[in-house]
Motif scaffolding. Structure first.
Motif, PDB file in Angstrom:
ATOM      1  N   LEU A  91       0.828  -1.206   0.000  1.00  0.00           N
ATOM      2  CA  LEU A  91       0.000   0.000   0.000  1.00  0.00           C
ATOM      3  C   LEU A  91       0.862   1.256   0.000  1.00  0.00           C
ATOM      4  O   LEU A  91       0.456   2.296  -0.508  1.00  0.00           O
ATOM      5  CB  LEU A  91      -0.963  -0.014   1.191  1.00  0.00           C
ATOM      6  N   ASP A  92       2.074   1.136   0.543  1.00  0.00           N
ATOM      7  CA  ASP A  92       2.987   2.268   0.540  1.00  0.00           C
ATOM      8  C   ASP A  92       3.319   2.688  -0.895  1.00  0.00           C
ATOM      9  O   ASP A  92       3.514   3.869  -1.180  1.00  0.00           O
ATOM     10  CB  ASP A  92       4.268   1.884   1.292  1.00  0.00           C
ATOM     11  N   ILE A  93       3.329   1.698  -1.799  1.00  0.00           N
ATOM     12  CA  ILE A  93       3.637   2.016  -3.198  1.00  0.00           C
ATOM     13  C   ILE A  93       2.540   2.891  -3.794  1.00  0.00           C
ATOM     14  O   ILE A  93       2.819   3.902  -4.436  1.00  0.00           O
ATOM     15  CB  ILE A  93       3.836   0.720  -4.007  1.00  0.00           C
ATOM     16  N   SER A  94       1.273   2.535  -3.543  1.00  0.00           N
ATOM     17  CA  SER A  94       0.181   3.387  -4.023  1.00  0.00           C
ATOM     18  C   SER A  94       0.284   4.763  -3.370  1.00  0.00           C
ATOM     19  O   SER A  94      -0.015   5.786  -3.975  1.00  0.00           O
ATOM     20  CB  SER A  94      -1.179   2.793  -3.671  1.00  0.00           C
TER      21      SER A  94
ATOM     22  N   TYR B 229       3.061   6.367  -2.207  1.00  0.00           N
ATOM     23  CA  TYR B 229       4.106   7.284  -2.662  1.00  0.00           C
ATOM     24  C   TYR B 229       4.043   7.583  -4.151  1.00  0.00           C
ATOM     25  O   TYR B 229       4.536   8.605  -4.592  1.00  0.00           O
ATOM     26  CB  TYR B 229       5.503   6.835  -2.224  1.00  0.00           C
ATOM     27  N   THR B 230       3.426   6.678  -4.950  1.00  0.00           N
ATOM     28  CA  THR B 230       3.366   6.993  -6.380  1.00  0.00           C
ATOM     29  C   THR B 230       2.260   7.976  -6.719  1.00  0.00           C
ATOM     30  O   THR B 230       2.381   8.718  -7.675  1.00  0.00           O
ATOM     31  CB  THR B 230       3.134   5.736  -7.259  1.00  0.00           C
ATOM     32  N   ILE B 231       1.164   7.974  -5.956  1.00  0.00           N
ATOM     33  CA  ILE B 231       0.088   8.853  -6.403  1.00  0.00           C
ATOM     34  C   ILE B 231      -0.663   9.549  -5.282  1.00  0.00           C
ATOM     35  O   ILE B 231      -0.763  10.775  -5.280  1.00  0.00           O
ATOM     36  CB  ILE B 231      -0.859   8.103  -7.373  1.00  0.00           C
ATOM     37  N   PHE B 232      -1.152   8.806  -4.276  1.00  0.00           N
ATOM     38  CA  PHE B 232      -2.025   9.451  -3.292  1.00  0.00           C
ATOM     39  C   PHE B 232      -1.264  10.414  -2.385  1.00  0.00           C
ATOM     40  O   PHE B 232      -1.754  11.498  -2.067  1.00  0.00           O
ATOM     41  CB  PHE B 232      -2.751   8.401  -2.452  1.00  0.00           C
TER      42      PHE B 232
ATOM     43  N   ARG C 123       5.520  -1.914 -10.005  1.00  0.00           N
ATOM     44  CA  ARG C 123       5.110  -0.917  -9.023  1.00  0.00           C
ATOM     45  C   ARG C 123       3.703  -0.415  -9.312  1.00  0.00           C
ATOM     46  O   ARG C 123       2.851  -0.371  -8.437  1.00  0.00           O
ATOM     47  CB  ARG C 123       6.083   0.267  -9.019  1.00  0.00           C
ATOM     48  N   LEU C 124       3.475  -0.034 -10.574  1.00  0.00           N
ATOM     49  CA  LEU C 124       2.173   0.543 -10.901  1.00  0.00           C
ATOM     50  C   LEU C 124       1.090  -0.523 -10.937  1.00  0.00           C
ATOM     51  O   LEU C 124      -0.082  -0.249 -10.675  1.00  0.00           O
ATOM     52  CB  LEU C 124       2.248   1.303 -12.224  1.00  0.00           C
TER      53      LEU C 124
ATOM     54  N   ILE D  17       0.718  -2.738  -8.813  1.00  0.00           N
ATOM     55  CA  ILE D  17       0.203  -2.877  -7.447  1.00  0.00           C
ATOM     56  C   ILE D  17      -0.933  -1.883  -7.201  1.00  0.00           C
ATOM     57  O   ILE D  17      -1.990  -2.250  -6.688  1.00  0.00           O
ATOM     58  CB  ILE D  17       1.354  -2.702  -6.429  1.00  0.00           C
ATOM     59  N   SER D  18      -0.721  -0.619  -7.615  1.00  0.00           N
ATOM     60  CA  SER D  18      -1.816   0.353  -7.483  1.00  0.00           C
ATOM     61  C   SER D  18      -3.007  -0.104  -8.298  1.00  0.00           C
ATOM     62  O   SER D  18      -4.162   0.086  -7.929  1.00  0.00           O
ATOM     63  CB  SER D  18      -1.381   1.736  -7.975  1.00  0.00           C
TER      64      SER D  18
ATOM     65  N   ARG E  66      12.283   5.253  -6.681  1.00  0.00           N
ATOM     66  CA  ARG E  66      10.870   5.627  -6.741  1.00  0.00           C
ATOM     67  C   ARG E  66      10.570   6.586  -7.882  1.00  0.00           C
ATOM     68  O   ARG E  66       9.458   6.640  -8.375  1.00  0.00           O
ATOM     69  CB  ARG E  66      10.466   6.323  -5.434  1.00  0.00           C
TER      70      ARG E  66
ATOM     71  N   LEU F 218       4.530   7.312 -14.471  1.00  0.00           N
ATOM     72  CA  LEU F 218       3.087   7.536 -14.362  1.00  0.00           C
ATOM     73  C   LEU F 218       2.729   8.940 -14.846  1.00  0.00           C
ATOM     74  O   LEU F 218       1.744   9.137 -15.575  1.00  0.00           O
ATOM     75  CB  LEU F 218       2.645   7.342 -12.907  1.00  0.00           C
TER      76      LEU F 218
ATOM     77  N   ILE G 228       7.065   6.953 -10.523  1.00  0.00           N
ATOM     78  CA  ILE G 228       6.315   8.202 -10.357  1.00  0.00           C
ATOM     79  C   ILE G 228       6.367   9.032 -11.638  1.00  0.00           C
ATOM     80  O   ILE G 228       5.340   9.469 -12.153  1.00  0.00           O
ATOM     81  CB  ILE G 228       6.862   9.016  -9.157  1.00  0.00           C
TER      82      ILE G 228
END
Lengths: 399, 399
Positions: free
Chosen positions: A269-272, A274-277, B268-269, B271-272, B220, B227, B224
């Motif tokens: 969940l950390d990936i979601s 730091y990548t977007i939320f 990584r993506l 996972i989101s 990271r 995306l 990011i």
């Protein structure tokens, strides 16, 4: 809004957040600082590339809930229990002193109309913003100095964990009062009921997750259903108990923190996050910061707020350590290590904005406190350890 | 909408999607099928626990863009080029035949008012929905049968990759016509210009990412900024060229697919995608499926649509393989392997709904096609390989 505009907004926020975040890290400030500045930069204040929108606000809210769930998952209940009376006292005074100091500051500056009045609640809320310590930077600094596992480091870490829980309790009680018609007994009753509910349901849900974890370790269902549990707890907290959604999310994380795969869930969940939320949340703070109202009086207030914020933690935590027979030098280190503020202060402030207990004009003060404490904490700690080295640095403590 | 309602909606979607997805997998159907049924189950059609909302629609749109970006990242440009004329011909006929068959089906059923009319565009769009092959299930089936690396398997895989690209081109041209005032030359010009733009900018962006990947591998910033690039391309495609946002996202993925860390970014993506955006997208398909309009005539249409959908791929792809001197048995295997439809058909249908070229009443037909092909493909392939074993199964090909 044409739907594709949201793609552009997100892209701009991600790029600006990442590059300013990297720049911040280069300057030894936390990346979060850069991400907030990114929101200020691309928002209506400066470049006006991105306007606040419902979608961004909702993404940000989801981001906060994810961050608090992660904080809960990352906690160690055993450590909180083990860390003993010293850490508990340090944490307690580290919450009470800043709470009173913040409330007093508001009262002196803007006046209050008596206990329970709207202005009293606003004053209390300003104090509430000051309660949450963020130790990530302190931990990073102590690790670099080789003192993380010493007496001071352990005390700071344990106290910070308890501080998190206490901060949540204070926030919960105060936001419970947002509706002026509610009585204090109702709020306290609702809060207590929520925690009872969270622990009961949490116990049952934990059993379910533990069985699932045993039968299907490291599978996608763990983070997905964990996230669903977090979201449901956030909803139930607000909708049924009038408790802040982030309290629900934090409790959900705490419940699952003892799971064998808790770090698996957290990493996913950390990936979601730091990548977007996460970037959207921090940028949204910058986006909604109202600099048009910024003036000399607010600047002076911000500086006073900064001093009160730092000193109240040093006095509250360091003073308690001194009473617990730490040397004056070590007490000061504990105080300085606890004075750092981070995302939780922002999350609380944002919450206050949402429930109408905080004015957007205070945001610059909160941001200034976060930035200044992030820069000052490692610098001062380094100086203190140079002047008064600890007796047992990590290297000498053995394994 | 109170903001906490979105937490409840998301939690319900995640739990229902995960459990129905797992159930689907137990029944040898793709998980996606379960996630769509979850939307039907919790939505206004049945339990009415979750109502469609702007927020869910926007999350779903973000989900589609992420899925298409992932599909692009997962592609192998070299393989597309290497796979040669046979795969290209199989793919080409596998797009043209279903496109014509779908268009013809609409014309026969609902009539069209002549080339370029609104009904003609709707007919073409229905054909467009039939073009995209989804090979995930075929790949899974061939792997289990031990025939993935045989001549049939290689041809199917290569053709499916080219099929993806062709499908995107067809979709792009057709959605370009959504505005009746645009001329065909404008749309084709815009489309060509977009691909020229995507390749030019893509080349430059690829250089930047390659340098970043070299200096900061596995950091990271890669997912990011990847995306952000995907979102920006989605925006530019729609806003500047009138090309579908998913085309932009797919091209962004294709550009970054040659990156050394492309699978790092994708994982990584992904996972989101699977923890939150994907389930919301598939559930939103179920949420927006209009069963109130479902009647005997639509059921008959759905069945005819199903037969046309499956046969057109078998004839288009299998027939081409036969012309390319495959044995009749192997040709049939190629045809059956290519007849499977999946998320891309849904993404295209959803796109059609958004631009007004598709009616929600057709969704049951599309969903039925996906479910039926997902179940039939592995079963028929198994039977065909039993009746006519391939000469060189994986085990005998050596290394």
């Amino acid at each position: 809004m044409e739907s594709f505009v949201m793609f552009r907004d997100l892209a701009i926020i991600l790029v600006a957040g990442k590059y300013l975040g990297l720049l911040a890290r280069k300057l030894n400030a936390p990346q979060v600082a850069g991400e907030i500045l990114a929101g200020l930069l691309v928002g209506p204040c400066l470049l006006n590339l991105v306007q606040p929108s419902d979608f961004l606000a909702q993404m940000a809210e989801l981001g906060v809930v994810l961050l608090m769930f992660g904080a809960g998952l990352d906690s160690n209940i055993d450590e909180i229990i083990k860390s003993g009376p010293v850490a508990l006292m340090v944490a307690l005074c580290g919450v009470v002193v800043p709470l009173l100091a913040g409330t007093g500051l508001y009262a002196v500056y803007y006046g209050i109309d008596g206990v329970g009045s709207d202005s009293f609640m606003r004053a209390l809320f300003l104090g509430c913003v000051l309660t949450a310590t963020s130790v990530t930077i302190t931990v990073q600094a102590l690790r670099e100095l080789g003192h993380l596992k010493g007496k001071v480091g352990t005390t700071i870490l344990s106290a910070a964990i308890i501080d998190d829980v206490l901060g949540i309790v204070v926030l919960t009680v105060i936001t419970g009062f947002k509706d002026p018609s509610t009585s204090i007994t109702d709020v306290i009753l609702d809060t207590v009921l929520f925690f009872v509910f969270a622990l009961t349901v949490g116990f049952l849900v934990f059993q379910l997750f533990e069985r699932m974890d045993l039968r299907h370790p490291h599978t996608r269902r763990l983070p997905i259903l964990g996230l669903a549990f977090c979201l449901m707890m956030a909803y139930i907290a607000e909708a049924l108990f009038g408790v802040a959604d982030i309290t629900g999310a934090y409790m959900a994380g705490l419940v699952l923190s003892k799971l064998k795969d808790s770090s698996y869930i957290e990493r996913r969940l950390d990936i979601s996050s730091y990548t977007i939320f996460g970037p959207v949340f921090f940028a949204s703070v910058g986006l909604s910061t109202d600099v048009s109202a910024f003036n000399a009086s607010i600047l002076v207030f911000s500086l006073v707020f900064l001093v009160v914020g730092l000193l109240s933690k040093i006095i509250g935590c360091g003073g308690t350590a001194l009473l617990c027979r730490f040397t004056p030098g070590d007490s000061l280190k504990v105080g300085v290590g606890m004075m750092n503020r981070g995302e939780v202060a922002l999350i609380v402030a944002q919450k206050g904005l949402a429930v109408g207990l905080m004015n957007a004009a205070f945001f610059p003060a909160v941001i200034m406190l976060i930035l200044a404490s992030a820069i000052l904490t490692p610098v001062i700690l380094q100086v203190l350890y140079k002047l008064q080295p600890e007796e047992h640095p990590d290297g000498l403590m053995g394994k």
